[in-house]
Structures are given as structure tokens and as C-alpha cells.
Design an enzyme around this catalytic site. Structure first.
Site, mmCIF file in Angstrom:
data_model
loop_
_atom_site.group_PDB
_atom_site.id
_atom_site.type_symbol
_atom_site.label_atom_id
_atom_site.label_comp_id
_atom_site.label_asym_id
_atom_site.label_seq_id
_atom_site.Cartn_x
_atom_site.Cartn_y
_atom_site.Cartn_z
ATOM 1 N N LYS A 83 0.967 -1.152 0.024
ATOM 2 C CA LYS A 83 -0.213 -0.058 -0.077
ATOM 3 C C LYS A 83 0.929 1.186 0.058
ATOM 4 O O LYS A 83 1.969 1.241 0.186
ATOM 5 C CB LYS A 83 -0.870 -0.044 1.199
ATOM 6 C CG LYS A 83 -1.925 -1.222 1.150
ATOM 7 C CD LYS A 83 -2.865 -0.967 2.624
ATOM 8 C CE LYS A 83 -4.185 -2.023 2.423
ATOM 9 N NZ LYS A 83 -4.590 -1.878 3.779
ATOM 10 N N TYR A 139 -12.567 -2.370 -2.783
ATOM 11 C CA TYR A 139 -13.176 -2.397 -1.373
ATOM 12 C C TYR A 139 -14.533 -1.920 -1.340
ATOM 13 O O TYR A 139 -15.105 -1.227 -0.129
ATOM 14 C CB TYR A 139 -12.376 -1.070 -0.783
ATOM 15 C CG TYR A 139 -10.638 -1.326 -0.432
ATOM 16 C CD1 TYR A 139 -10.455 -2.659 0.564
ATOM 17 C CD2 TYR A 139 -9.719 -0.746 -0.645
ATOM 18 C CE1 TYR A 139 -9.324 -3.029 1.086
ATOM 19 C CE2 TYR A 139 -8.587 -1.057 -0.036
ATOM 20 C CZ TYR A 139 -8.168 -2.139 0.629
ATOM 21 O OH TYR A 139 -6.926 -2.555 0.786
ATOM 22 N N PHE A 150 -15.022 5.165 7.356
ATOM 23 C CA PHE A 150 -13.765 5.409 6.937
ATOM 24 C C PHE A 150 -13.309 5.196 5.524
ATOM 25 O O PHE A 150 -12.413 5.332 4.877
ATOM 26 C CB PHE A 150 -12.691 4.514 7.608
ATOM 27 C CG PHE A 150 -12.776 3.300 7.580
ATOM 28 C CD1 PHE A 150 -12.454 2.286 6.741
ATOM 29 C CD2 PHE A 150 -13.632 2.456 8.490
ATOM 30 C CE1 PHE A 150 -12.778 1.162 6.325
ATOM 31 C CE2 PHE A 150 -13.832 1.137 8.303
ATOM 32 C CZ PHE A 150 -13.403 0.467 7.322
ATOM 33 N N ARG A 203 -1.313 -14.380 5.047
ATOM 34 C CA ARG A 203 -2.219 -13.644 6.160
ATOM 35 C C ARG A 203 -1.509 -13.716 7.462
ATOM 36 O O ARG A 203 -1.584 -12.816 8.021
ATOM 37 C CB ARG A 203 -3.717 -14.377 6.076
ATOM 38 C CG ARG A 203 -4.536 -13.959 5.085
ATOM 39 C CD ARG A 203 -5.168 -12.690 4.712
ATOM 40 N NE ARG A 203 -5.986 -12.543 5.683
ATOM 41 C CZ ARG A 203 -7.090 -11.547 5.694
ATOM 42 N NH1 ARG A 203 -6.629 -10.557 4.768
ATOM 43 N NH2 ARG A 203 -7.796 -11.204 6.827
ATOM 44 N N THR A 245 -5.274 -6.947 10.981
ATOM 45 C CA THR A 245 -5.459 -5.884 10.175
ATOM 46 C C THR A 245 -5.031 -4.442 11.033
ATOM 47 O O THR A 245 -4.471 -3.665 10.369
ATOM 48 C CB THR A 245 -6.897 -5.799 9.704
ATOM 49 O OG1 THR A 245 -7.122 -6.721 9.190
ATOM 50 C CG2 THR A 245 -7.234 -4.677 9.106
ATOM 51 N N ARG A 294 2.863 -6.424 9.544
ATOM 52 C CA ARG A 294 2.176 -5.415 10.241
ATOM 53 C C ARG A 294 2.629 -5.033 11.547
ATOM 54 O O ARG A 294 3.068 -3.845 11.965
ATOM 55 C CB ARG A 294 0.823 -5.351 10.251
ATOM 56 C CG ARG A 294 0.056 -5.287 8.778
ATOM 57 C CD ARG A 294 -1.214 -5.701 8.873
ATOM 58 N NE ARG A 294 -2.074 -5.552 7.607
ATOM 59 C CZ ARG A 294 -3.002 -5.967 7.122
ATOM 60 N NH1 ARG A 294 -3.482 -6.845 8.021
ATOM 61 N NH2 ARG A 294 -3.721 -5.723 6.179
ATOM 62 N N ASN A 346 -1.645 0.508 6.802
ATOM 63 C CA ASN A 346 -1.378 -0.961 7.521
ATOM 64 C C ASN A 346 -0.532 -1.657 6.557
ATOM 65 O O ASN A 346 -0.549 -2.919 6.399
ATOM 66 C CB ASN A 346 -2.520 -1.687 7.977
ATOM 67 C CG ASN A 346 -3.440 -1.976 7.160
ATOM 68 O OD1 ASN A 346 -3.387 -1.549 5.859
ATOM 69 N ND2 ASN A 346 -4.516 -2.673 7.404
ATOM 70 N N HIS A 388 -2.076 -5.239 1.904
ATOM 71 C CA HIS A 388 -3.498 -6.160 1.844
ATOM 72 C C HIS A 388 -3.146 -7.237 1.314
ATOM 73 O O HIS A 388 -2.203 -7.633 0.392
ATOM 74 C CB HIS A 388 -4.402 -5.509 0.659
ATOM 75 C CG HIS A 388 -5.409 -6.329 0.350
ATOM 76 N ND1 HIS A 388 -6.654 -6.254 1.001
ATOM 77 C CD2 HIS A 388 -5.575 -7.138 -0.706
ATOM 78 C CE1 HIS A 388 -7.341 -7.278 0.623
ATOM 79 N NE2 HIS A 388 -6.964 -7.848 -0.413
ATOM 80 N N GLU A 402 -9.622 -11.240 -7.280
ATOM 81 C CA GLU A 402 -8.444 -10.230 -6.676
ATOM 82 C C GLU A 402 -7.514 -10.299 -7.692
ATOM 83 O O GLU A 402 -6.954 -9.301 -8.404
ATOM 84 C CB GLU A 402 -8.084 -9.997 -5.215
ATOM 85 C CG GLU A 402 -9.149 -9.603 -4.584
ATOM 86 C CD GLU A 402 -8.833 -9.569 -3.124
ATOM 87 O OE1 GLU A 402 -9.491 -9.058 -2.324
ATOM 88 O OE2 GLU A 402 -7.475 -9.851 -2.554
HETATM 89 P P1 CMP Z 1 -7.049 -4.403 4.316
HETATM 90 O O1 CMP Z 1 -6.420 -5.651 4.730
HETATM 91 O O2 CMP Z 1 -6.572 -3.994 2.710
HETATM 92 O O3 CMP Z 1 -8.926 -4.668 4.085
HETATM 93 C C1 CMP Z 1 -9.554 -3.523 4.422
HETATM 94 C C2 CMP Z 1 -8.803 -2.374 4.698
HETATM 95 O O4 CMP Z 1 -9.703 -1.403 5.255
HETATM 96 C C3 CMP Z 1 -7.869 -2.579 5.780
HETATM 97 O O5 CMP Z 1 -6.933 -3.156 5.163
HETATM 98 C C4 CMP Z 1 -7.585 -1.159 6.394
HETATM 99 O O6 CMP Z 1 -6.608 -0.674 5.319
HETATM 100 C C5 CMP Z 1 -8.827 -0.689 6.190
HETATM 101 N N1 CMP Z 1 -9.571 -0.312 7.368
HETATM 102 C C6 CMP Z 1 -10.309 -1.467 8.104
HETATM 103 N N2 CMP Z 1 -10.681 -1.132 9.311
HETATM 104 C C7 CMP Z 1 -10.575 0.212 9.353
HETATM 105 C C8 CMP Z 1 -11.035 1.247 10.028
HETATM 106 N N3 CMP Z 1 -11.568 1.076 11.383
HETATM 107 N N4 CMP Z 1 -10.420 2.522 9.830
HETATM 108 C C9 CMP Z 1 -9.608 2.853 8.846
HETATM 109 N N5 CMP Z 1 -9.234 1.793 7.834
HETATM 110 C C10 CMP Z 1 -9.881 0.614 8.134
#
Ligand code: CMP
Length: 147
Positions: A9, A49, A57, A85, A91, A102, A112, A115, A126
Site C-alpha cells: 500500500k 473495497y 472510513f 495472512r 489488520t 504489520r 497498514n 493487503h 482479486e
Molecule cells: P485491508 O487488509 O486491505 O482490508 C480492508 C482495509 O480497510 C484494511 O486493510 C484497512 O486498510 C482498512 N480498514 C479497516 N478497518 C478500518 C478502520 N476502522 N479505519 C480505517 N481503515 C480501516
């Protein structure tokens, strides 16, 4: 052989952590079969997404995902979806264990680092989203024997 999608990312790219993260996958022994840098647009981010579109968010997630190029990777091995994973960690980096990507590098849930597809079915969807068939390569590994 199973294949998963990883996105490095914007925070990973902008903090010069691409090599660190790619190196973890290589050292683990996984096979990187496709990799490219690209800048996402609203349409691709919304497709990727879309399941989060009703979250508060979501607008900031879209802006963040557009804030710099990202790197898309196709990574293969047996059970690679789960393996990646596990390597990624939770996450929310606050909950990610040290030793995970992470856990070691991410500072907030907004940024983070990466993905990774969460199931084999999602991985197929994907991968098709980010790669043409001819952008995922077959090649022989010199060290492919698992002990
Ligand atoms: P990812 O694993 O790419 O999958 C969904 C993404 O949404 C996650 O990583 C974060 O980057 C984002 N995400 C999930 N929860 C939140 C949150 N509470 N606030 C902001 N971003 C979020």
C-alpha cells in the site's frame, strides 16, 4: 499450486519498505510470479473495497489508496493464502504480533502496509482484478525442494 494477491500500500511505498516486505516473502520461500507498480483510480478502489463502502472510513481509505502508486504482487505456494495472512498479521497494527509484517512496520489501521486476499475464492477474484493472465509467470525455482 495456490496463488494469492498482495498489495503493497501507499505507506509501504512512501516509507521505502517495499524491499523489506518483498524480501520476507522471498526468504520464506514463496514464489513471486507477478509484480507491478500502478496508481489506483476511484473505480478500481471501489471495486476492490466495495464491501466497505458504507463504512465511515471509506472516503479516507479511497484517498489513502490514491495517495501514491502501489505494488501488486501475485505470490504462489501451497496454502499461500493462509501463509501470507499469517505473515501479514492483524489488520489493526495495534493487535498485530511482533514478527509479523504489520506488527513490525505498521503504525495505524489507516496505513497498514499491505493487503492480502483472505480466501482462495477472494484471491482468484482479486488476481483477475489486478493482473492479466500473461502478467503471471511460470518459472523454475532452483531451490524449489521443500525439506
Ligand atoms: P485491508 O487488509 O486491505 O482490508 C480492508 C482495509 O480497510 C484494511 O486493510 C484497512 O486498510 C482498512 N480498514 C479497516 N478497518 C478500518 C478502520 N476502522 N479505519 C480505517 N481503515 C480501516
Amino acid at each position: 499450486m495456490e496463488t494469492t494477491l498482495v498489495l503493497l500500500k501507499p505507506d509501504c511505498v512512501q516509507r521505502n519498505l517495499m524491499g523489506e516486505v518483498i524480501s520476507r516473502f522471498e526468504k520464506k520461500g514463496l514464489t513471486i510470479r507477478g509484480m507491478k507498480m500502478l496508481r489506483l483510480d476511484d473505480s478500481l478502489i471501489t471495486e476492490h473495497y466495495g464491501f466497505l463502502a458504507d463504512k465511515p472510513f471509506f472516503p479516507s481509505l479511497v484517498e489513502y489508496m490514491k495517495s501514491s502508486p502501489i505494488v501488486a504482487m501475485a505470490i504462489s505456494w501451497a496454502n499461500v493464502v493462509k501463509t501470507v495472512r499469517t505473515m501479514s498479521g492483524a489488520t489493526n497494527p495495534v493487535e498485530a504480533q511482533p514478527g509479523t509484517i504489520r506488527g513490525d512496520y505498521a503504525l495505524s489501521i489507516d496505513g497498514n502496509i499491505m493487503h492480502a486476499s483472505d480466501s482462495e475464492e477472494t484471491a482468484k477474484e482479486e488476481l483477475e482484478r489486478f493482473f492479466e493472465k500473461n502478467e503471471i509467470f511460470e518459472y523454475e525455482r532452483l531451490d524449489s525442494k521443500v525439506l
